[in-house]
Design a protein around this motif. Structure first.
Motif, PDB file in Angstrom:
ATOM      1  N   ARG A  92      46.354  88.060 -28.197  1.00 37.47           N
ATOM      2  CA  ARG A  92      46.517  87.797 -26.767  1.00 37.47           C
ATOM      3  C   ARG A  92      47.414  88.889 -26.186  1.00 37.47           C
ATOM      4  NH1 ARG A  92      50.428  82.485 -27.041  1.00 37.47           N
ATOM      5  NH2 ARG A  92      52.319  83.542 -27.820  1.00 37.47           N
ATOM      6  N   TYR A  93      47.189  89.212 -24.917  1.00 39.21           N
ATOM      7  CA  TYR A  93      48.010  90.185 -24.216  1.00 39.21           C
ATOM      8  C   TYR A  93      49.278  89.504 -23.722  1.00 39.21           C
ATOM      9  CZ  TYR A  93      44.228  93.641 -24.226  1.00 39.21           C
ATOM     10  OH  TYR A  93      43.279  94.545 -24.602  1.00 39.21           O
ATOM     11  N   GLU A  94      50.406  90.171 -23.926  1.00 36.56           N
ATOM     12  CA  GLU A  94      51.685  89.600 -23.489  1.00 36.56           C
ATOM     13  C   GLU A  94      51.743  89.479 -21.971  1.00 36.56           C
ATOM     14  OE1 GLU A  94      53.863  88.378 -25.465  1.00 36.56           O
ATOM     15  OE2 GLU A  94      52.862  89.021 -27.306  1.00 36.56           O
ATOM     16  N   THR A  95      50.985  90.347 -21.287  1.00 32.50           N
ATOM     17  CA  THR A  95      51.003  90.332 -19.816  1.00 32.50           C
ATOM     18  C   THR A  95      49.999  89.348 -19.231  1.00 32.50           C
ATOM     19  OG1 THR A  95      49.413  92.163 -19.795  1.00 32.50           O
ATOM     20  CG2 THR A  95      51.756  92.730 -19.695  1.00 32.50           C
ATOM     21  N   SER A  96      49.280  88.621 -20.082  1.00 30.05           N
ATOM     22  CA  SER A  96      48.273  87.683 -19.581  1.00 30.05           C
ATOM     23  C   SER A  96      48.944  86.566 -18.781  1.00 30.05           C
ATOM     24  CB  SER A  96      47.491  87.079 -20.751  1.00 30.05           C
ATOM     25  OG  SER A  96      46.641  86.054 -20.294  1.00 30.05           O
ATOM     26  N   PRO A  97      48.480  86.326 -17.537  1.00 34.58           N
ATOM     27  CA  PRO A  97      49.117  85.281 -16.707  1.00 34.58           C
ATOM     28  C   PRO A  97      48.923  83.884 -17.278  1.00 34.58           C
ATOM     29  CG  PRO A  97      47.122  86.110 -15.648  1.00 34.58           C
ATOM     30  CD  PRO A  97      47.382  86.998 -16.825  1.00 34.58           C
ATOM     31  N   THR A  98      47.824  83.666 -18.004  1.00 34.44           N
ATOM     32  CA  THR A  98      47.554  82.331 -18.558  1.00 34.44           C
ATOM     33  C   THR A  98      48.103  82.166 -19.964  1.00 34.44           C
ATOM     34  OG1 THR A  98      45.399  83.080 -19.379  1.00 34.44           O
ATOM     35  CG2 THR A  98      45.458  82.117 -17.173  1.00 34.44           C
ATOM     36  N   ASN A  99      48.526  83.309 -20.579  1.00 29.51           N
ATOM     37  CA  ASN A  99      49.088  83.292 -21.938  1.00 29.51           C
ATOM     38  C   ASN A  99      48.099  82.734 -22.967  1.00 29.51           C
ATOM     39  OD1 ASN A  99      51.280  84.076 -23.533  1.00 29.51           O
ATOM     40  ND2 ASN A  99      52.077  81.975 -23.649  1.00 29.51           N
ATOM     41  N   GLU A 100      46.784  82.902 -22.657  1.00 34.52           N
ATOM     42  CA  GLU A 100      45.760  82.400 -23.565  1.00 34.52           C
ATOM     43  C   GLU A 100      45.346  83.486 -24.556  1.00 34.52           C
ATOM     44  OE1 GLU A 100      42.485  81.010 -21.318  1.00 34.52           O
ATOM     45  OE2 GLU A 100      43.538  79.263 -20.505  1.00 34.52           O
ATOM     46  N   PHE A 101      44.881  83.063 -25.742  1.00 37.51           N
ATOM     47  CA  PHE A 101      44.378  84.001 -26.740  1.00 37.51           C
ATOM     48  C   PHE A 101      42.992  84.497 -26.334  1.00 37.51           C
ATOM     49  CE2 PHE A 101      47.693  82.126 -29.297  1.00 37.51           C
ATOM     50  CZ  PHE A 101      48.108  83.183 -30.108  1.00 37.51           C
ATOM     51  N   THR A 123      40.633  83.999 -31.562  1.00 38.09           N
ATOM     52  CA  THR A 123      41.468  83.468 -32.643  1.00 38.09           C
ATOM     53  C   THR A 123      40.647  83.319 -33.923  1.00 38.09           C
ATOM     54  OG1 THR A 123      40.941  81.190 -31.983  1.00 38.09           O
ATOM     55  CG2 THR A 123      42.941  82.164 -31.055  1.00 38.09           C
ATOM     56  N   THR A 161      48.106  89.791 -32.834  1.00 39.73           N
ATOM     57  CA  THR A 161      49.180  88.820 -32.578  1.00 39.73           C
ATOM     58  C   THR A 161      49.422  87.978 -33.820  1.00 39.73           C
ATOM     59  OG1 THR A 161      48.468  88.750 -30.267  1.00 39.73           O
ATOM     60  CG2 THR A 161      49.959  87.007 -31.011  1.00 39.73           C
TER      61      THR A 161
END
Length: 723
Positions: free
Chosen positions: A515-524, A527, A563
């Motif tokens: 997952r991207y650390e900058t993702s606004p939803t913090n979703e993977f 996986t 990740t």
């Protein structure tokens, strides 16, 4: 009519042949119906204004003169008919006739003869009821036409005169014409485009010479040919009207991405229909006037009624649904359609430009490699959508499956000429092959005949008894048409360097999540990925844009770290990574040889040339500045630069962008024979079928290997599109 035709040619020497025949047909078919010059001006005035820069008064005077010529021709024709009739009734008398004696002997008929010089006529009115009814209907139609378009014209006139195609969309180049011809699609045949005997040059290089181009309205043309021959240049010249095209034809070229601002994606598409925007704007103005005056205004009410009628005819209420369907087909979810355009990346803005083009439906749509920006699902949707495209389409594409599905005709650029073929690309290949074989047989037969005749001439040249025969043979040779040997295009050959084999395991992904650390939803993004690859692997990664295909490649090559999970690589594994932006990152100011020299110094020039020659960049091409090369030629330079480091595992992200069909075929063959492992991301169905033995599908938060290969994946997509 001959006098009118000569007068039109004299006043408008630059008039297009089709427009000339159109004007001549209008005048010829309706000459008895024209009552004054104003009616002629209404019928052909708009066309005449487009042909030459003349004032309205000048064109009206020309229409008045045409009326006089038409009426004069009609009267002259009537006089000729009467003269012929009179000549038919004249008789030559053998002796003088005494009229008085004749009258005396015809006493019984004297009452019926008032004078031999007076022709009596029946004063009762004789009217053809059908003609009268037709004339009245035509008059009523003219009146309705005059009043019916006032409101629409007033709405269009309120559009700022400096509103151009670029202000409507940075991705579009459109002809500067606000209105379409009223009779388009009926009697007007000028929607066809014919450009004859034209030349195109890029700098000192001549791309086309004495070429002809004909585009029939409603046909879909696939424009093919080797890289660097001028296909994209020709499209730009058509869109900018540097080539002579009737000014009333709306041309739209999807070339640049949409400028980013606060406008939503859906609104951006809706705004591309200028007629709809003008009608809505005028309706808003009229409603504001009504509120301001606070009372009933018959004039405004009448205009509003006409605006509503025009909006109903243009199906303005259905426009949002149509625009949304197009955006959805190109991969924009319902949520994304409300996002501002500035929030999209360049690739998505290009999709948005394509959506605007499909929604506005110009008379001529120009597309240059439209599949480059799309994933496989969007390509399949676009293929189906364009199969029912109602106007003229000219598309440059190197996607073999796309060219087999969409075009009704193929335009083939070769030898500075454009050859036209009916049918899709598969039919084009068959027809072209058969044509070339026939031309070659004809050439060989003529060469054999020439050799036989020349042998006779050489044998009996100095024989006095055969002198006349020799002379006749010489004349026969001179009269033979000069046929040329069919020049076959050189085969494109790509070669990847040999590598040292490695013992497995080569590449393993164990329970990888990212997952991207900058993702606004913090979703993977995905996986639990478990995949393996070897030097014998030929793997293709597919999935919708944004599903994580490029991210997975970067994790494999080490550009990104997983990740969770682990990536195991052989210690001697060396990647060659070709990114989809690799071509844009080349130094455009140097030539290919200098580029390799700057990245890998210390080698002889011959070695750099050999590297470039392995990818078809040879001769003078290797010494041209990279900026002057075509997109496909730049891609080959990028391949040579990648392979100069001698990688043993190739990771290719969209390698077919800008490559021509022959180069894609050559790339497929080269990947099959190379000793390195291959993982590629591609949307080109032909390349996938040529190379890949394993398919990884990105989507729904995972990456999985599917059985059945591309055929199974295509079935899955088609079911989703049907749903």
């Amino acid at each position: 009519m001959a006098e009118c035709s000569e007068y039109i040619r004299r006043e408008f020497p630059t008039i297009d042949d089709e427009l000339y025949h159109y004007v001549e047909g209008i005048l010829g078919s309706s000459k008895d119906d024209f009552e004054d010059g104003e009616e002629i001006y209404e019928a052909i005035g708009q066309v005449l204004h487009e042909v030459a820069e003349k004032s309205e008064n000048e064109v009206r005077q020309i229409c008045d003169k045409l009326l006089g010529m038409l009426k004069g021709a009609t009267h002259d024709g009537d006089d000729n008919i009467r003269e012929k009739r009179n000549n038919g009734m004249n008789k030559v008398l053998n002796a003088p006739v005494h009229l008085g004696a004749m009258a005396a002997t015809l006493d019984a008929q004297v009452d019926q003869i008032k004078s031999i010089w007076v022709t009596t006529r029946d004063d009762t009115m004789k009217v053809d009821a059908k003609k009268l009814e037709k004339a009245e209907a035509k008059l009523q139609q003219k009146q309705e036409k005059r009043t019916g378009h006032d409101s629409i014209n007033s709405a269009k006139n309120n559009i700022s005169s400096n509103q151009s195609a670029e202000s409507a969309s940075a991705s579009q180049m459109m002809s500067k014409k606000d209105t379409r011809m009223e009779n388009k699609g009926s009697t007007n045949k000028t929607q066809d485009i014919r450009i004859e005997n034209f030349d195109v040059a890029y700098g000192d290089r001549v791309l086309l010479q004495g070429a002809d181009l004909t585009l029939a309205f409603g046909r879909r043309y696939g424009f093919v040919g080797r890289n660097g021959l001028g296909k994209t240049t020709l499209l730009r010249m058509i869109s900018s009207k540097q080539l002579r095209i009737p000014s009333h034809i709306r041309v739209l070229h999807v070339e640049q991405e949409v400028a980013g601002d606060e406008t939503s994606a859906l609104s951006s598409v809706l705004e591309s229909d200028q007629e709809r925007t003008a009608l809505l704007s005028r309706e808003t103005e009229l409603q504001a006037q009504i509120e301001k005056e606070g009372g009933k205004n018959d004039k405004i009410d009448d205009e509003l009624a006409k605006i509503y009628e025009a909006m109903q005819h243009a199906e303005v209420d259905k426009a949002p649904a149509k625009a949304s369907a197009i955006l959805s087909g190109l991969g924009f979810s319902v949520e994304r359609q409300s996002w501002p355009t500035k929030s999209f990346s360049g690739g998505w803005r290009m999709r948005l430009a394509l959506a605007r083009a499909l929604f506005s439906r110009p008379d001529l749509l120009l597309l240059d490699e439209p599949t480059n920006m799309l994933d496989i699902k969007a390509i399949l949707w676009l293929e189906k959508y364009l199969q029912s495209w109602p106007t003229t389409l000219l598309v440059v594409s190197h996607d073999r499956n796309f060219l087999d599905t969409v075009p009704t005709d193929i335009l083939y650029l070769k030898g500075q000429k454009i050859e036209a073929y009916r049918g899709n690309y598969e039919q084009f290949e068959k027809t072209k092959g058969e044509r070339e074989r026939n031309l070659q047989r004809e050439y060989e037969a003529q060469q054999a005949k020439r050799a036989h005749v020349q042998e006779f001439i050489d044998r009996f040249r100095y024989n006095a008894n055969r002198a006349s025969s020799v002379q006749s043979k010489i004349k026969m040779l001179e009269k033979l048409p000069e046929l040329k040997c069919v020049e076959k295009e050189t085969e494109v050959i790509l070669r990847f360097p040999d590598v040292v084999p490695l013992s497995p395991p080569i590449l393993q992904l164990n329970e990888v999540s990212f997952r991207y650390e900058t993702s606004p939803t913090n979703e993977f993004l995905f996986t639990g990925v478990n995949l393996t690859a070897s030097l014998q692997s030929r793997i293709c990664i597919v999935g919708e844009n944004g599903a994580g295909k490029t991210t997975l490649l970067k994790i494999i090559t080490g550009s990104l770290s997983a990740t969770r999970g682990t990536v195991h690589l052989h210690r001697n594994l060396k990647f060659g990574y070709f990114s989809q932006h690799h071509v844009d990152q080349l130094d455009m100011s140097v030539c290919p040889v200098e580029l390799l020299q700057n990245h890998f110094p210390g080698k002889p020039i011959e070695e750099y040339r050999r590297m470039l020659g392995s990818f078809g960049v040879s001769g003078d091409l290797a010494l041209q500045t990279i900026n002057s090369l075509s997109g496909g030629q730049k891609s080959r330079v990028a391949f040579a630069l990648m392979c100069a480091a001698m990688p043993n595992f190739l990771v290719l992200d969209e390698p077919t962008n800008h490559l021509d069909i022959e180069s894609i075929e050559a790339l497929g063959k080269a990947l099959n024979t190379c000793q390195a492992g291959v993982i590629l991301v591609s949307h080109d169905e032909r390349l996938i079928r040529l190379v890949c033995t394993e398919l990884w599908v990105c989507g729904q938060g995972s990456v999985r290997c599917i059985e059945g290969g591309f055929d199974e994946y295509r079935k899955i997509i088609e079911k989703e599109l049907e749903a």
